[in-house]
Motif scaffolding. Structure first.
Motif, short mmCIF file in Angstrom:
data_model
loop_
_atom_site.label_atom_id
_atom_site.label_comp_id
_atom_site.label_asym_id
_atom_site.label_seq_id
_atom_site.Cartn_x
_atom_site.Cartn_y
_atom_site.Cartn_z
N MET A 12 -31.46 -20.39 -48.14
CA MET A 12 -30.35 -19.69 -47.52
C MET A 12 -30.42 -19.97 -46.02
SD MET A 12 -29.46 -15.66 -47.87
CE MET A 12 -30.75 -15.07 -46.78
N LEU A 13 -29.35 -20.56 -45.48
CA LEU A 13 -29.29 -20.90 -44.06
C LEU A 13 -28.03 -20.32 -43.44
CD1 LEU A 13 -30.18 -24.18 -45.36
CD2 LEU A 13 -31.22 -23.72 -43.18
N TYR A 14 -28.12 -20.02 -42.16
CA TYR A 14 -26.98 -19.45 -41.43
C TYR A 14 -26.08 -20.57 -40.92
CZ TYR A 14 -24.35 -16.71 -38.08
OH TYR A 14 -23.34 -16.09 -37.38
N ASP A 15 -24.77 -20.40 -41.09
CA ASP A 15 -23.77 -21.35 -40.59
C ASP A 15 -22.99 -20.65 -39.48
OD1 ASP A 15 -21.68 -23.08 -40.08
OD2 ASP A 15 -21.36 -23.56 -42.19
N ARG A 20 -21.62 -17.05 -41.31
CA ARG A 20 -21.87 -16.79 -42.73
C ARG A 20 -23.17 -17.46 -43.16
NH1 ARG A 20 -18.84 -15.10 -46.70
NH2 ARG A 20 -17.08 -14.98 -45.30
N TRP A 21 -23.83 -16.85 -44.12
CA TRP A 21 -25.02 -17.46 -44.73
C TRP A 21 -24.58 -18.32 -45.90
CZ3 TRP A 21 -29.96 -17.28 -42.93
CH2 TRP A 21 -30.16 -16.47 -41.83
N THR A 22 -25.24 -19.46 -46.08
CA THR A 22 -24.90 -20.38 -47.17
C THR A 22 -26.15 -20.72 -47.97
OG1 THR A 22 -25.17 -22.26 -45.70
CG2 THR A 22 -22.94 -21.42 -45.96
N ILE A 52 -27.12 -9.12 -50.15
CA ILE A 52 -26.79 -9.41 -48.76
C ILE A 52 -25.60 -8.54 -48.35
CG2 ILE A 52 -25.27 -11.36 -49.29
CD1 ILE A 52 -26.49 -12.74 -46.75
N TRP A 58 -25.83 -9.58 -40.21
CA TRP A 58 -26.16 -9.78 -41.62
C TRP A 58 -27.54 -9.20 -41.90
CZ3 TRP A 58 -22.88 -11.41 -45.23
CH2 TRP A 58 -21.74 -12.09 -44.84
N LEU A 69 -31.56 -10.40 -41.03
CA LEU A 69 -31.79 -11.84 -41.12
C LEU A 69 -31.74 -12.48 -39.74
CD1 LEU A 69 -29.47 -12.43 -44.17
CD2 LEU A 69 -31.97 -12.48 -44.18
N PRO A 71 -30.86 -15.75 -37.63
CA PRO A 71 -30.05 -16.95 -37.85
C PRO A 71 -30.77 -18.28 -37.68
CG PRO A 71 -29.27 -15.71 -35.94
CD PRO A 71 -30.36 -14.92 -36.56
N SER A 74 -34.64 -20.17 -42.14
CA SER A 74 -34.12 -20.37 -43.50
C SER A 74 -34.99 -19.53 -44.44
CB SER A 74 -34.14 -21.83 -43.91
OG SER A 74 -35.45 -22.31 -44.02
#
Length: 80
Positions: A12-15, A20-22, A52, A58, A69, A71, A74
């Motif tokens: 899970m990574l932040y965009d 948003r997390w992806t 989440i 977030w 979280l 950013p 990961s």
């Protein structure tokens, strides 16, 4: 016959472009997460069930405990 569950691990990574997390490594292309989505988050050597959410930032909720979280980090997750 016992039922076996199939789990898949991903990151899970932040965009920042979309705030948003992806999820990566599970699907053909990155998949955005939405508030309320549930999965297991790796904490230490264990995967813990969570969901989440978004407030001003977030965060992950583990049974009434919030984990904000970062950013630049990961996180490993597991989905069913």
């Amino acid at each position: 016959m016992p039922m076996t569950r199939t789990y898949r691990d991903g990151r899970m990574l932040y965009d920042a472009r979309y705030d948003r997390w992806t999820v990566w490594d599970l699907y053909a292309k990155p998949c955005p997460l939405h508030c309320g989505e549930a999965f297991d988050l790796k904490v230490g050597q264990h995967f813990l069930p969570c969901r989440i959410e978004m407030d001003c930032e977030w965060f992950i909720e583990f049974s009434n405990t919030k984990f904000y979280l970062h950013p630049d980090v990961s996180y490993w997750i597991r989905v069913r």
